[in-house]
Write a protein that holds these residues in place. Structure first.
Motif, PDB file in Angstrom:
ATOM      1  N   ASP A 167       1.406  10.150   2.914  1.00 21.19           N
ATOM      2  CA  ASP A 167       0.831  11.152   3.801  1.00 21.19           C
ATOM      3  C   ASP A 167       1.703  12.400   3.868  1.00 21.19           C
ATOM      4  O   ASP A 167       2.902  12.308   4.133  1.00 21.19           O
ATOM      5  CB  ASP A 167       0.657  10.584   5.212  1.00 21.19           C
ATOM      6  N   ARG A 227      -3.277  11.107   3.151  1.00 22.09           N
ATOM      7  CA  ARG A 227      -3.732  12.073   4.151  1.00 22.09           C
ATOM      8  C   ARG A 227      -2.852  13.313   4.131  1.00 22.09           C
ATOM      9  O   ARG A 227      -1.638  13.235   4.299  1.00 22.09           O
ATOM     10  CB  ARG A 227      -3.727  11.440   5.533  1.00 22.09           C
ATOM     11  N   SER A 264      -2.716   5.712   1.057  1.00 22.89           N
ATOM     12  CA  SER A 264      -2.929   6.656   2.143  1.00 22.89           C
ATOM     13  C   SER A 264      -2.337   7.985   1.693  1.00 22.89           C
ATOM     14  O   SER A 264      -1.119   8.109   1.504  1.00 22.89           O
ATOM     15  CB  SER A 264      -2.241   6.175   3.427  1.00 22.89           C
ATOM     16  N   ARG A 292       0.848  -1.188   0.000  1.00 22.87           N
ATOM     17  CA  ARG A 292       0.000   0.000   0.000  1.00 22.87           C
ATOM     18  C   ARG A 292       0.882   1.236   0.000  1.00 22.87           C
ATOM     19  O   ARG A 292       1.764   1.373   0.839  1.00 22.87           O
ATOM     20  CB  ARG A 292      -0.884  -0.032   1.237  1.00 22.87           C
ATOM     21  N   ALA A 317      -8.806   5.032  -1.602  1.00 23.97           N
ATOM     22  CA  ALA A 317      -7.710   5.836  -1.045  1.00 23.97           C
ATOM     23  C   ALA A 317      -8.219   6.721   0.087  1.00 23.97           C
ATOM     24  O   ALA A 317      -9.363   7.170   0.076  1.00 23.97           O
ATOM     25  CB  ALA A 317      -7.093   6.703  -2.137  1.00 23.97           C
ATOM     26  N   ASP A 318      -7.360   6.967   1.060  1.00 25.88           N
ATOM     27  CA  ASP A 318      -7.695   7.877   2.154  1.00 25.88           C
ATOM     28  C   ASP A 318      -7.142   9.251   1.796  1.00 25.88           C
ATOM     29  O   ASP A 318      -5.941   9.484   1.854  1.00 25.88           O
ATOM     30  CB  ASP A 318      -7.094   7.382   3.464  1.00 25.88           C
ATOM     31  N   THR A 319      -8.037  10.146   1.378  1.00 28.03           N
ATOM     32  CA  THR A 319      -7.641  11.499   0.967  1.00 28.03           C
ATOM     33  C   THR A 319      -8.011  12.541   2.020  1.00 28.03           C
ATOM     34  O   THR A 319      -8.119  13.728   1.710  1.00 28.03           O
ATOM     35  CB  THR A 319      -8.301  11.859  -0.381  1.00 28.03           C
ATOM     36  N   THR A 320      -8.151  12.117   3.267  1.00 28.36           N
ATOM     37  CA  THR A 320      -8.495  13.040   4.347  1.00 28.36           C
ATOM     38  C   THR A 320      -7.486  14.182   4.410  1.00 28.36           C
ATOM     39  O   THR A 320      -6.277  13.956   4.523  1.00 28.36           O
ATOM     40  CB  THR A 320      -8.511  12.298   5.710  1.00 28.36           C
ATOM     41  N   THR A 355     -13.915   6.020  -1.611  1.00 26.58           N
ATOM     42  CA  THR A 355     -12.905   6.670  -0.780  1.00 26.58           C
ATOM     43  C   THR A 355     -13.503   7.031   0.574  1.00 26.58           C
ATOM     44  O   THR A 355     -14.652   7.439   0.648  1.00 26.58           O
ATOM     45  CB  THR A 355     -12.340   7.952  -1.431  1.00 26.58           C
ATOM     46  N   VAL A 379       1.951   4.751   0.931  1.00 28.83           N
ATOM     47  CA  VAL A 379       1.711   5.702   2.008  1.00 28.83           C
ATOM     48  C   VAL A 379       2.448   6.982   1.620  1.00 28.83           C
ATOM     49  O   VAL A 379       3.680   7.023   1.603  1.00 28.83           O
ATOM     50  CB  VAL A 379       2.215   5.178   3.371  1.00 28.83           C
TER      51      VAL A 379
END
Length: 70
Positions: free
Chosen positions: A9, A29, A27, A5, A46-49, A66, A7
């Protein structure tokens, strides 16, 4: 079959040509995509926070499944 995955961030990916990139399950973020070419990119799962997409070209980008569409 397993894949690592991504990452990324908090990465600064602003002003980049990332057209067609596959960010599935990544990820992202707080990642800065400002003014980048994201045409046709895939962000499924995907984590687009907190990610920044200001001025980015998202033509044809896919954001299905997402957790956040920042």
């Amino acid at each position: 079959m397993s894949a690592e995955r991504l990452v990324a961030d908090g990465w600064d990916l602003s002003n980049e040509d990332l057209s067609g990139a596959d960010f599935t399950g990544a990820s992202l973020r707080g990642t800065d995509f400002s003014n980048s070419n994201l045409q046709g990119c895939r962000f499924a799962g995907a984590d687009t926070t907190g990610a920044i997409f200001r001025g980015a070209d998202l033509t044809g980008a896919v954001f299905d499944e997402t957790p956040s569409k920042a």
